[in-house]
Write a protein that holds these residues in place. Structure first.
Motif, PDB file in Angstrom:
ATOM      1  N   ASP A 147     -43.840 -12.135  16.985  1.00  0.00           N
ATOM      2  CA  ASP A 147     -44.195 -11.162  15.946  1.00  0.00           C
ATOM      3  C   ASP A 147     -42.949 -10.351  15.598  1.00  0.00           C
ATOM      4  O   ASP A 147     -41.974 -10.336  16.350  1.00  0.00           O
ATOM      5  CB  ASP A 147     -45.339 -10.255  16.425  1.00  0.00           C
ATOM      6  CG  ASP A 147     -46.175  -9.732  15.246  1.00  0.00           C
ATOM      7  OD1 ASP A 147     -45.767  -9.908  14.077  1.00  0.00           O
ATOM      8  OD2 ASP A 147     -47.243  -9.135  15.504  1.00  0.00           O
ATOM      9  N   THR A 153     -48.457  -0.093  18.709  1.00  0.00           N
ATOM     10  CA  THR A 153     -49.390   0.389  19.742  1.00  0.00           C
ATOM     11  C   THR A 153     -49.642  -0.684  20.802  1.00  0.00           C
ATOM     12  O   THR A 153     -50.107  -0.383  21.903  1.00  0.00           O
ATOM     13  CB  THR A 153     -50.746   0.758  19.125  1.00  0.00           C
ATOM     14  OG1 THR A 153     -51.336  -0.419  18.563  1.00  0.00           O
ATOM     15  CG2 THR A 153     -50.602   1.822  18.051  1.00  0.00           C
ATOM     16  N   THR A 210     -52.341  -5.453  18.717  1.00  0.00           N
ATOM     17  CA  THR A 210     -52.338  -6.830  18.204  1.00  0.00           C
ATOM     18  C   THR A 210     -52.017  -7.813  19.334  1.00  0.00           C
ATOM     19  O   THR A 210     -52.738  -8.786  19.551  1.00  0.00           O
ATOM     20  CB  THR A 210     -51.290  -6.965  17.066  1.00  0.00           C
ATOM     21  OG1 THR A 210     -51.612  -6.017  16.051  1.00  0.00           O
ATOM     22  CG2 THR A 210     -51.269  -8.357  16.481  1.00  0.00           C
TER      23      THR A 210
HETATM   24  O1  LIG Z   1     -48.754  -3.114  17.939  1.00  0.00           O
HETATM   25  P1  LIG Z   1     -49.678  -2.830  16.795  1.00  0.00           P
HETATM   26  O2  LIG Z   1     -50.017  -1.376  16.669  1.00  0.00           O
HETATM   27  O3  LIG Z   1     -50.903  -3.701  16.816  1.00  0.00           O
HETATM   28  O4  LIG Z   1     -48.887  -3.126  15.444  1.00  0.00           O
HETATM   29  C1  LIG Z   1     -48.031  -4.216  15.264  1.00  0.00           C
HETATM   30  C2  LIG Z   1     -48.521  -5.121  14.169  1.00  0.00           C
HETATM   31  O5  LIG Z   1     -48.613  -4.369  12.933  1.00  0.00           O
HETATM   32  C3  LIG Z   1     -47.936  -5.087  11.907  1.00  0.00           C
HETATM   33  O6  LIG Z   1     -48.760  -6.061  11.311  1.00  0.00           O
HETATM   34  P2  LIG Z   1     -49.902  -5.697  10.262  1.00  0.00           P
HETATM   35  O7  LIG Z   1     -51.230  -5.681  10.988  1.00  0.00           O
HETATM   36  O8  LIG Z   1     -49.542  -4.446   9.519  1.00  0.00           O
HETATM   37  O9  LIG Z   1     -49.975  -6.930   9.267  1.00  0.00           O
HETATM   38  P3  LIG Z   1     -48.851  -7.836   8.587  1.00  0.00           P
HETATM   39  O10 LIG Z   1     -48.051  -8.482   9.676  1.00  0.00           O
HETATM   40  O11 LIG Z   1     -49.638  -8.834   7.810  1.00  0.00           O
HETATM   41  O12 LIG Z   1     -48.008  -6.947   7.714  1.00  0.00           O
HETATM   42  C4  LIG Z   1     -46.821  -5.798  12.633  1.00  0.00           C
HETATM   43  O13 LIG Z   1     -46.388  -6.942  11.876  1.00  0.00           O
HETATM   44  C5  LIG Z   1     -47.486  -6.221  13.926  1.00  0.00           C
HETATM   45  O14 LIG Z   1     -48.153  -7.466  13.787  1.00  0.00           O
END
Ligand SMILES: O=P(O)(O)OC[C@H]1O[C@H](OP(=O)(O)OP(=O)(O)O)[C@H](O)[C@@H]1O
Ligand SMILES: Nc1nc2[nH]cnc2c(=O)[nH]1
Ligand SMILES: [Mg+2]
Length: 168
Positions: A103, A108, A111
């Motif tokens: 990723d 946080t 995900t």
């Molecule tokens: O650690 P977390 O708090 O979970 O955040 C991290 C996630 O947030 C963002 O994705 P997002 O859900 O915004 O979607 P995208 O990748 O489609 O832009 C980023 O790309 C990570 O995947």
């Protein structure tokens, strides 16, 4: 998200910087897989932000099997607020052994927590990491503070700015 601290700082990442940092991530992972000569079985990108780093890492490491997982996070009070919208090939994934999950960043950690529950033996790699989520990542390149918002090149455009002393 409601439980994120306000973002006082901005960290602006250019395409060039993202390319360099994603390559650095790949080099750290080289030869650390469970296969022969430390090979990895496949790269799985967490869409959408993980796709560019995953492509660069797959290219560096010579991995041609690339899949995606799509996770949608919800802002509910309960912790089970994230959902998988699209899963990678189940047979290939197994329990995650030999799979490099990539990723762009961990914030946080929610995900990655969800993806880790599904594939506990996968290796989790991000280019950038914030302190709240960094225990969810096995390998990352650059840490930024929790109150920093990372701006990626796909979210930005070059813009005209006035000279410091104003127009002539
Ligand atoms: O650690 P977390 O708090 O979970 O955040 C991290 C996630 O947030 C963002 O994705 P997002 O859900 O915004 O979607 P995208 O990748 O489609 O832009 C980023 O790309 C990570 O995947
Ligand atoms: N672009 C971007 N998306 C995020 N999702 C969670 N944290 C961040 C961040 O700092 N930047
Ligand atoms: Mg994302």
């Amino acid at each position: 998200m409601t439980d994120r601290l306000p973002h006082e700082k901005g960290f602006h990442v250019s395409w060039d910087q993202l390319h360099r940092d994603s390559r650095a991530l790949a080099w750290r992972l080289d030869g650390r897989g469970p296969g022969e000569d430390g090979a990895w079985k496949a790269v799985v990108a967490i869409t959408r932000g993980g796709m560019a780093p995953a492509m660069i890492a797959a290219r560096e490491l010579g991995i041609r099997t690339v899949d995606t997982i799509s996770v949608k996070s919800y802002e509910h009070q309960n912790q089970s607020g994230a959902k998988v919208l699209k899963a990678p090939d189940a047979e290939m994934m197994g329990d995650g052994t030999g799979i490099l999950v990539v990723d762009d960043l961990v914030d946080t950690g929610r995900t990655l927590e969800l993806v880790r529950e599904l594939y506990p033996n996968a290796h989790f790699a991000t280019v950038y990491a914030k302190p709240m989520g960094n225990k969810q990542v096995d390998t990352y390149v650059t840490e930024v503070s929790q109150d920093t918002w990372i701006f990626f090149p796909w979210d930005m455009a070059l813009q005209y700015v006035e000279p410091y002393r104003g127009k002539d």
